[in-house]
Scaffold this active site. Structure first.
Site, PDB file in Angstrom:
ATOM      1  N   GLU A   1      -5.015  -3.804  -2.166  1.00 43.94           N
ATOM      2  CA  GLU A   1      -6.452  -3.516  -2.180  1.00 43.94           C
ATOM      3  C   GLU A   1      -6.789  -2.256  -1.367  1.00 43.94           C
ATOM      4  OE1 GLU A   1      -4.739  -5.844  -0.780  1.00 43.94           O
ATOM      5  OE2 GLU A   1      -5.714  -6.840   0.907  1.00 43.94           O
TER       6      GLU A   1
ATOM      7  N   GLU B   1       9.185  -4.673  12.997  1.00 45.32           N
ATOM      8  CA  GLU B   1       8.818  -3.573  12.104  1.00 45.32           C
ATOM      9  C   GLU B   1       7.515  -2.957  12.606  1.00 45.32           C
ATOM     10  OE1 GLU B   1       7.430  -4.416   8.018  1.00 45.32           O
ATOM     11  OE2 GLU B   1       8.675  -2.735   7.387  1.00 45.32           O
TER      12      GLU B   1
ATOM     13  N   CYS C   1       9.604   1.182   3.627  1.00 49.43           N
ATOM     14  CA  CYS C   1      10.480   0.064   3.985  1.00 49.43           C
ATOM     15  C   CYS C   1      11.905   0.557   4.206  1.00 49.43           C
ATOM     16  CB  CYS C   1      10.448  -1.006   2.906  1.00 49.43           C
ATOM     17  SG  CYS C   1      11.238  -0.460   1.402  1.00 49.43           S
TER      18      CYS C   1
ATOM     19  N   SER D   1       5.060  -7.198   3.272  1.00 46.77           N
ATOM     20  CA  SER D   1       5.628  -7.539   4.578  1.00 46.77           C
ATOM     21  C   SER D   1       6.386  -8.872   4.499  1.00 46.77           C
ATOM     22  CB  SER D   1       4.500  -7.628   5.602  1.00 46.77           C
ATOM     23  OG  SER D   1       3.564  -8.600   5.176  1.00 46.77           O
TER      24      SER D   1
ATOM     25  N   PHE E   1       0.806  -1.228   0.000  1.00 47.02           N
ATOM     26  CA  PHE E   1       0.000   0.000   0.000  1.00 47.02           C
ATOM     27  C   PHE E   1       0.836   1.273   0.000  1.00 47.02           C
ATOM     28  CE2 PHE E   1       0.725  -0.352   4.617  1.00 47.02           C
ATOM     29  CZ  PHE E   1       1.027   0.965   4.926  1.00 47.02           C
TER      30      PHE E   1
ATOM     31  N   LYS F   1      -1.463  -6.976  -9.491  1.00 46.43           N
ATOM     32  CA  LYS F   1      -2.451  -7.074  -8.405  1.00 46.43           C
ATOM     33  C   LYS F   1      -1.935  -6.165  -7.290  1.00 46.43           C
ATOM     34  CE  LYS F   1      -3.301  -8.438  -4.776  1.00 46.43           C
ATOM     35  NZ  LYS F   1      -3.537  -7.449  -3.681  1.00 46.43           N
TER      36      LYS F   1
HETATM   37  P1  NAD Z   1       1.255  -6.794   2.951  1.00 40.97           P
HETATM   38  O1  NAD Z   1       2.280  -7.866   3.030  1.00 40.97           O
HETATM   39  O2  NAD Z   1       0.138  -6.800   3.924  1.00 40.97           O
HETATM   40  O3  NAD Z   1       0.558  -6.789   1.499  1.00 40.97           O
HETATM   41  C1  NAD Z   1       1.321  -6.772   0.318  1.00 40.97           C
HETATM   42  C2  NAD Z   1       0.526  -7.466  -0.787  1.00 40.97           C
HETATM   43  O4  NAD Z   1       0.307  -8.827  -0.416  1.00 40.97           O
HETATM   44  C3  NAD Z   1      -0.841  -6.845  -1.044  1.00 40.97           C
HETATM   45  O5  NAD Z   1      -1.058  -6.799  -2.434  1.00 40.97           O
HETATM   46  C4  NAD Z   1      -1.816  -7.805  -0.352  1.00 40.97           C
HETATM   47  O6  NAD Z   1      -3.049  -7.893  -1.001  1.00 40.97           O
HETATM   48  C5  NAD Z   1      -1.081  -9.126  -0.416  1.00 40.97           C
HETATM   49  N1  NAD Z   1      -1.334  -9.989   0.758  1.00 40.97           N
HETATM   50  C6  NAD Z   1      -1.550  -9.581   2.036  1.00 40.97           C
HETATM   51  N2  NAD Z   1      -1.700 -10.649   2.844  1.00 40.97           N
HETATM   52  C7  NAD Z   1      -1.584 -11.749   2.069  1.00 40.97           C
HETATM   53  C8  NAD Z   1      -1.637 -13.142   2.327  1.00 40.97           C
HETATM   54  N3  NAD Z   1      -1.856 -13.616   3.555  1.00 40.97           N
HETATM   55  N4  NAD Z   1      -1.475 -13.992   1.300  1.00 40.97           N
HETATM   56  C9  NAD Z   1      -1.254 -13.530   0.048  1.00 40.97           C
HETATM   57  N5  NAD Z   1      -1.185 -12.216  -0.251  1.00 40.97           N
HETATM   58  C10 NAD Z   1      -1.349 -11.332   0.740  1.00 40.97           C
HETATM   59  O7  NAD Z   1       2.047  -5.403   2.983  1.00 40.97           O
HETATM   60  P2  NAD Z   1       1.457  -3.922   3.091  1.00 40.97           P
HETATM   61  O8  NAD Z   1       0.919  -3.730   4.472  1.00 40.97           O
HETATM   62  O9  NAD Z   1       0.592  -3.633   1.936  1.00 40.97           O
HETATM   63  O10 NAD Z   1       2.793  -3.073   2.902  1.00 40.97           O
HETATM   64  C11 NAD Z   1       3.680  -2.777   3.957  1.00 40.97           C
HETATM   65  C12 NAD Z   1       4.822  -3.765   3.998  1.00 40.97           C
HETATM   66  O11 NAD Z   1       5.514  -3.766   2.748  1.00 40.97           O
HETATM   67  C13 NAD Z   1       5.868  -3.397   5.040  1.00 40.97           C
HETATM   68  O12 NAD Z   1       6.272  -4.565   5.698  1.00 40.97           O
HETATM   69  C14 NAD Z   1       6.996  -2.795   4.219  1.00 40.97           C
HETATM   70  O13 NAD Z   1       8.273  -2.882   4.828  1.00 40.97           O
HETATM   71  C15 NAD Z   1       6.919  -3.632   2.985  1.00 40.97           C
HETATM   72  N6  NAD Z   1       7.563  -2.984   1.852  1.00 40.97           N
HETATM   73  C16 NAD Z   1       8.765  -3.457   1.456  1.00 40.97           C
HETATM   74  C17 NAD Z   1       9.439  -2.859   0.425  1.00 40.97           C
HETATM   75  C18 NAD Z   1      10.776  -3.362  -0.006  1.00 40.97           C
HETATM   76  O14 NAD Z   1      11.279  -2.883  -1.011  1.00 40.97           O
HETATM   77  N7  NAD Z   1      11.385  -4.295   0.679  1.00 40.97           N
HETATM   78  C19 NAD Z   1       8.878  -1.743  -0.224  1.00 40.97           C
HETATM   79  C20 NAD Z   1       7.621  -1.289   0.192  1.00 40.97           C
HETATM   80  C21 NAD Z   1       6.972  -1.914   1.249  1.00 40.97           C
END
Ligand code: NAD
Length: 487
Positions: A183, A387, A288, A233, A156, A180
């Site tokens: 959401e 985190e 991140c 994450s 997000f 994708k």
């Molecule tokens: P998230 O892991 O909750 O969601 C990321 C994506 O995965 C979304 O599209 C979501 O729909 C999907 N998703 C969520 N839960 C899922 C599951 N159980 N099974 C399958 N798909 C699932 O992350 P977020 O809250 O949207 O974003 C924040 C996180 O992203 C933080 O941990 C941040 O550090 C990380 N991030 C990392 C980088 C990097 O370059 N390493 C960059 C940006 C954000």
């Protein structure tokens, strides 16, 4: 609160070059985090819908891979021009659904456009190697060919930039792509997809669906999807890495972080404080690459904290789309509660709150948490290890550079870290010994430009080839070695 029906639009999928209503999908609200208002409804794709889009993307790929790379990048040149023209509009949409300030959103859109600019160089970037006479009369060359259907699953916090770490490179290499996005922030990817459509992307080459775990699982399992790019994450990154690999796919999965900012006694205090403020509280800590643990070395701690606290207390918290706001809300109420939970845990575990962001609630709703600084944090405390992804900075005081390096290297994450110093030897030693993939020297957010890879280590990355830079070309292509002899 729900805005008037006329202003709440229901989003669509972009499949095979057409915007289509997602018949039969469940609809979920998209919120403006500054007001708590519902601003759109987003459909979640079912496994059947994912199957349909994967087939369309495969058909798109079969034609696209025959299109010469010099013609493929013409679409990206037009896309870049459209993105430039609509950058402020995209930033405003982004700020409205994500909460970050307009200025910050504009910066991230600029970074997104740079990805497209670099991908426009694909005719050169995709070149292979060749060598004459590897054996008598035999020449050898490598060529790079696209994989097929590639999919991107994104978080997000950067709804314009992170998808563009992926699809401009994948498409320029001759693949088709299914995005994708998160959401929670589907409006920005919708607008940037509209612009790609306007740029003339052929049917099936780029596709956009929305959804949650159901859509992700369907992509991970689909036989026509050849590669998965994930950013999010760490627990989900690991899950995606393992499951995509189990289904025979190439995968890059970028995860979460816990980033340390080390300040040496010889650092330029004023500039260092400015950099720490941006790193810890920029985008409300929802990056991140956000600085999350401040590690002052020796006697610098008190003067540094005095300056930092004064700055943090003067921050203006509010609706990120409005002028003069330094920090917007967190993305959802659930996320706000999670961050507040970490602040409560910090207090319960004995850290000293110098400023406490729980007081930042605003009239009229919104998911606000103000800047929070904890002193006297110990390495074993929860706020030092996990985190938080909010505007919470934990201070761990250490006596030496060695102690600082040991602390940083004890983290299970390895995304980024920074050192602030006027001493070249300390900086060099830090950069060499530190176990992180991205290192800043007197820089608070060491985000690699589009032509360098986004290089997280340890639990911040699962895979081999990273996002953007030359890694992207290797990730989105298969290499072939051709040996030739003519009689
Ligand atoms: P998230 O892991 O909750 O969601 C990321 C994506 O995965 C979304 O599209 C979501 O729909 C999907 N998703 C969520 N839960 C899922 C599951 N159980 N099974 C399958 N798909 C699932 O992350 P977020 O809250 O949207 O974003 C924040 C996180 O992203 C933080 O941990 C941040 O550090 C990380 N991030 C990392 C980088 C990097 O370059 N390493 C960059 C940006 C954000």
């Amino acid at each position: 609160m729900i805005a008037t029906e006329t202003t709440v639009r229901t989003l669509k999928f972009y499949v095979n070059g057409k915007w289509e209503a997602a018949a039969g999908s469940q609809l979920h609200p998209v919120m403006n985090p500054a007001t708590g208002e519902v601003i759109a409804r987003v459909p979640y794709a079912t496994a059947e819908q994912v199957d349909r889009v994967a087939r369309a993307a495969h058909e798109g790929f079969l034609k696209w891979r025959e299109t010469p790379v010099v013609d493929r990048v013409q679409v990206l040149y037009r896309y870049k021009a459209l993105l430039d023209r609509h950058a402020d509009e995209v930033a405003r949409i982004l700020s409205t659904e994500n909460g970050k300030t307009l200025e910050d959103a504009k910066g991230s859109v600029r970074r997104a456009i740079q990805m497209v600019e670099v991908a426009c160089g694909m005719p050169t970037l995709m070149m292979g190697d060749s060598l004459e006479n590897v054996s008598r009369g035999i020449d050898s060359q490598t060529i790079r060919q696209p994989l097929g259907v590639c999919a991107g699953i994104t978080p997000f916090n950067f709804p314009a930039m992170v998808p563009m770490w992926m699809f401009p490179f994948a498409i320029a290499c001759g693949n088709s792509f299914i995005l994708k996005p998160s959401e929670k922030v589907p409006l920005t990817p919708t607008r940037t997809a509209e612009l790609l459509d306007e740029a003339g992307i052929p049917a099936g080459v780029f596709n956009l669906i929305h959804g949650d775990k159901v859509a992700v699982d369907a992509l991970l399992e689909h036989p026509l999807v050849r590669a998965i790019s994930f950013v999010g994450s760490s627990p989900v990154a690991k899950y995606v890495y393992e499951n995509a690999a189990k289904h025979g796919k190439r995968v890059q999965a970028l995860g979460g972080a816990k980033n340390h900012l080390v300040v040496m006694p010889d650092a330029n205090l004023e500039k260092t404080v400015e950099a720490i403020m941006g790193s810890a509280f920029g985008a409300a800590g929802e990056r991140c690459l956000a600085g999350s643990v401040l590690v002052p070395v020796g006697g610098v701690a008190q003067p540094l904290l005095d300056l930092l606290l004064a700055k943090a207390k003067s921050m203006h918290i509010g609706d990120g789309t409005q002028p003069g706001v330094d920090m917007g809300p967190l993305v959802t109420d659930a996320h706000r509660k999670k961050v507040v939970g970490y602040i409560e845990k910090g207090v319960a575990e004995g850290a000293t709150p110098l400023c406490d962001g729980r007081d930042a609630a605003k009239e009229g709703g919104g998911f606000f948490v103000g800047p929070t600084i904890f002193d006297n944090v110990k390495p074993q405390m929860t706020i030092a290890k996990e985190e938080i992804f909010g505007p919470v900075l934990s201070v761990i005081r250490v006596k030496s550079l060695d102690e600082a390096i040991e602390l940083v290297n004890s983290s299970k994450f390895g995304n980024t870290t920074s050192i602030f110093t006027a001493d070249g030897k300390s900086a060099r030693e830090f950069a060499s010994r530190i176990e992180c993939g991205m290192v800043g020297v007197n820089i608070g957010v060491a985000a690699p430009m589009a032509f360098f890879p986004f290089s997280g280590w340890k639990n911040s990355f699962f895979g081999d080839l990273h996002a953007h830079g030359k890694d992207a070309i290797a990730f989105y292509t298969e290499q072939k070695v051709v040996m030739t002899r003519w009689f």
